[in-house]
Design a protein around this motif. Structure first.
Motif, PDB file in Angstrom:
ATOM      1  N   GLY A  52       0.816  -1.197   0.000  1.00  0.00           N
ATOM      2  CA  GLY A  52       0.000   0.000   0.000  1.00  0.00           C
ATOM      3  C   GLY A  52       0.851   1.249   0.000  1.00  0.00           C
ATOM      4  N   LEU A  53       0.314   2.308   0.559  1.00  0.00           N
ATOM      5  CA  LEU A  53       0.995   3.596   0.493  1.00  0.00           C
ATOM      6  C   LEU A  53       2.238   3.651   1.374  1.00  0.00           C
ATOM      7  CD1 LEU A  53      -2.009   6.071   0.372  1.00  0.00           C
ATOM      8  CD2 LEU A  53      -0.902   4.781  -1.468  1.00  0.00           C
ATOM      9  N   ASP A  54       2.290   2.755   2.360  1.00  0.00           N
ATOM     10  CA  ASP A  54       3.504   2.618   3.158  1.00  0.00           C
ATOM     11  C   ASP A  54       3.675   1.149   3.512  1.00  0.00           C
ATOM     12  OD1 ASP A  54       1.693   4.175   5.832  1.00  0.00           O
ATOM     13  OD2 ASP A  54       1.881   2.035   5.423  1.00  0.00           O
ATOM     14  N   ASP A  55       4.653   0.850   4.364  1.00  0.00           N
ATOM     15  CA  ASP A  55       4.999  -0.550   4.610  1.00  0.00           C
ATOM     16  C   ASP A  55       3.995  -1.279   5.505  1.00  0.00           C
ATOM     17  OD1 ASP A  55       8.665  -0.204   4.697  1.00  0.00           O
ATOM     18  OD2 ASP A  55       7.175  -0.063   3.084  1.00  0.00           O
ATOM     19  N   ARG A  56       2.972  -0.591   5.992  1.00  0.00           N
ATOM     20  CA  ARG A  56       2.042  -1.240   6.922  1.00  0.00           C
ATOM     21  C   ARG A  56       1.101  -2.212   6.228  1.00  0.00           C
ATOM     22  NH1 ARG A  56      -0.405   3.896   9.891  1.00  0.00           N
ATOM     23  NH2 ARG A  56      -0.285   4.629   7.725  1.00  0.00           N
ATOM     24  N   LEU A  57       0.861  -2.022   4.945  1.00  0.00           N
ATOM     25  CA  LEU A  57      -0.078  -2.885   4.232  1.00  0.00           C
ATOM     26  C   LEU A  57       0.660  -3.595   3.111  1.00  0.00           C
ATOM     27  CD1 LEU A  57      -2.973  -3.848   3.886  1.00  0.00           C
ATOM     28  CD2 LEU A  57      -3.352  -1.922   2.326  1.00  0.00           C
ATOM     29  N   THR A  58       0.835  -4.897   3.277  1.00  0.00           N
ATOM     30  CA  THR A  58       1.491  -5.710   2.257  1.00  0.00           C
ATOM     31  C   THR A  58       0.716  -7.011   2.086  1.00  0.00           C
ATOM     32  OG1 THR A  58       2.954  -6.739   3.907  1.00  0.00           O
ATOM     33  CG2 THR A  58       3.801  -4.797   2.753  1.00  0.00           C
ATOM     34  N   TYR A  59       0.894  -7.612   0.913  1.00  0.00           N
ATOM     35  CA  TYR A  59       0.254  -8.896   0.622  1.00  0.00           C
ATOM     36  C   TYR A  59       1.212  -9.705  -0.227  1.00  0.00           C
ATOM     37  CZ  TYR A  59      -2.744 -12.426  -1.390  1.00  0.00           C
ATOM     38  OH  TYR A  59      -3.266 -13.629  -1.784  1.00  0.00           O
ATOM     39  N   TYR A  60       1.287 -11.015   0.067  1.00  0.00           N
ATOM     40  CA  TYR A  60       2.186 -11.903  -0.659  1.00  0.00           C
ATOM     41  C   TYR A  60       1.418 -13.127  -1.161  1.00  0.00           C
ATOM     42  CZ  TYR A  60       5.754  -9.240   1.807  1.00  0.00           C
ATOM     43  OH  TYR A  60       6.535  -8.228   2.299  1.00  0.00           O
ATOM     44  N   GLU A  61       1.758 -13.566  -2.349  1.00  0.00           N
ATOM     45  CA  GLU A  61       1.245 -14.836  -2.814  1.00  0.00           C
ATOM     46  C   GLU A  61       1.898 -15.956  -1.997  1.00  0.00           C
ATOM     47  OE1 GLU A  61      -1.158 -15.539  -4.805  1.00  0.00           O
ATOM     48  OE2 GLU A  61      -1.558 -13.491  -5.420  1.00  0.00           O
ATOM     49  N   ASP A  62       1.170 -17.059  -1.870  1.00  0.00           N
ATOM     50  CA  ASP A  62       1.639 -18.139  -0.994  1.00  0.00           C
ATOM     51  C   ASP A  62       3.020 -18.659  -1.386  1.00  0.00           C
ATOM     52  OD1 ASP A  62      -1.607 -19.715  -0.371  1.00  0.00           O
ATOM     53  OD2 ASP A  62      -0.586 -18.026   0.591  1.00  0.00           O
ATOM     54  N   TYR A  63       3.321 -18.656  -2.679  1.00  0.00           N
ATOM     55  CA  TYR A  63       4.572 -19.282  -3.108  1.00  0.00           C
ATOM     56  C   TYR A  63       5.807 -18.448  -2.790  1.00  0.00           C
ATOM     57  CZ  TYR A  63       2.993 -16.610  -7.233  1.00  0.00           C
ATOM     58  OH  TYR A  63       2.497 -15.642  -8.079  1.00  0.00           O
ATOM     59  N   VAL A  64       5.626 -17.216  -2.280  1.00  0.00           N
ATOM     60  CA  VAL A  64       6.790 -16.424  -1.866  1.00  0.00           C
ATOM     61  C   VAL A  64       6.702 -15.997  -0.406  1.00  0.00           C
ATOM     62  CG1 VAL A  64       7.118 -15.577  -4.214  1.00  0.00           C
ATOM     63  CG2 VAL A  64       5.859 -14.165  -2.554  1.00  0.00           C
ATOM     64  N   LYS A  65       5.589 -16.283   0.236  1.00  0.00           N
ATOM     65  CA  LYS A  65       5.389 -15.846   1.613  1.00  0.00           C
ATOM     66  C   LYS A  65       6.464 -16.420   2.517  1.00  0.00           C
ATOM     67  CE  LYS A  65       1.062 -15.477   2.434  1.00  0.00           C
ATOM     68  NZ  LYS A  65      -0.353 -15.783   2.755  1.00  0.00           N
ATOM     69  N   GLY A  66       7.039 -15.563   3.341  1.00  0.00           N
ATOM     70  CA  GLY A  66       8.099 -15.987   4.247  1.00  0.00           C
ATOM     71  C   GLY A  66       9.491 -15.928   3.640  1.00  0.00           C
ATOM     72  N   ARG A  67       9.575 -15.774   2.319  1.00  0.00           N
ATOM     73  CA  ARG A  67      10.880 -15.690   1.643  1.00  0.00           C
ATOM     74  C   ARG A  67      11.124 -14.312   1.028  1.00  0.00           C
ATOM     75  NH1 ARG A  67      11.797 -18.697  -2.788  1.00  0.00           N
ATOM     76  NH2 ARG A  67       9.614 -18.754  -3.429  1.00  0.00           N
ATOM     77  N   PHE A  68      10.085 -13.680   0.540  1.00  0.00           N
ATOM     78  CA  PHE A  68      10.210 -12.372  -0.116  1.00  0.00           C
ATOM     79  C   PHE A  68       9.630 -11.288   0.782  1.00  0.00           C
ATOM     80  CE2 PHE A  68      10.057 -13.868  -4.860  1.00  0.00           C
ATOM     81  CZ  PHE A  68      11.072 -14.769  -4.591  1.00  0.00           C
ATOM     82  N   THR A  69      10.188 -10.098   0.687  1.00  0.00           N
ATOM     83  CA  THR A  69       9.686  -8.936   1.422  1.00  0.00           C
ATOM     84  C   THR A  69       9.596  -7.744   0.486  1.00  0.00           C
ATOM     85  OG1 THR A  69      10.714  -9.721   3.470  1.00  0.00           O
ATOM     86  CG2 THR A  69      10.020  -7.410   3.390  1.00  0.00           C
ATOM     87  N   ILE A  70       8.405  -7.160   0.415  1.00  0.00           N
ATOM     88  CA  ILE A  70       8.216  -5.943  -0.381  1.00  0.00           C
ATOM     89  C   ILE A  70       8.284  -4.748   0.550  1.00  0.00           C
ATOM     90  CG2 ILE A  70       5.688  -6.035  -0.212  1.00  0.00           C
ATOM     91  CD1 ILE A  70       5.594  -4.963  -3.112  1.00  0.00           C
ATOM     92  N   SER A  71       8.915  -3.694   0.099  1.00  0.00           N
ATOM     93  CA  SER A  71       9.005  -2.466   0.889  1.00  0.00           C
ATOM     94  C   SER A  71       9.108  -1.283  -0.065  1.00  0.00           C
ATOM     95  CB  SER A  71      10.215  -2.501   1.831  1.00  0.00           C
ATOM     96  OG  SER A  71      11.425  -2.580   1.096  1.00  0.00           O
TER      97      SER A  71
END
Length: 116
Positions: A52-71
């Motif tokens: 989202g507009l800042d790092d408080r709202l993020t969503y990950y597809e299951d196949y990358v969850k726990g491995r990838f980080t968006i910021s």
């Protein structure tokens, strides 16, 4: 005009890490969500993660969850994708995207290859 420029791709061994960057220009970056997608040749483009507009709202597809980080760094107009524990199946062209005024804008993509 709106421009999105990805960088940071490359060749990495399985288990390794890469950090992708997408630098935006031509619009007020801090006002828009950003999304990373990836695409394998001959297949559809799939969403990886969105922020989202800042790092408080993020969503990950299951196949990358726990491995990838968006910021994102709104001051720098840049969204990042930190990719850890990379697998061969993560090999793809990675794109960043945003929606403005009902239109989707894409970068040119950056190749990520995970191989030993």
């Amino acid at each position: 005009q709106v421009q999105l420029v990805e960088s940071g791709g490359g060749l990495v061994q399985p288990g390794g890490s890469l950090r992708l960057s997408c630098t935006a220009s031509g619009f007020t970056f801090s006002h828009y969500g950003m999304t990373w997608y990836r695409q394998v040749p001959g297949k559809e483009r799939h969403m990886v993660a969105t922020i989202g507009l800042d790092d408080r709202l993020t969503y990950y597809e299951d196949y990358v969850k726990g491995r990838f980080t968006i910021s994102r760094d709104n001051a720098a107009g840049t969204v990042y994708l930190q990719m850890n524990s990379l697998k061969p199946e993560d090999t793809a062209v990675y794109y960043c995207m945003t929606h403005l005024g009902g239109s989707a804008y894409w970068g040119q993509g950056t190749q990520v290859t995970v191989s030993s």
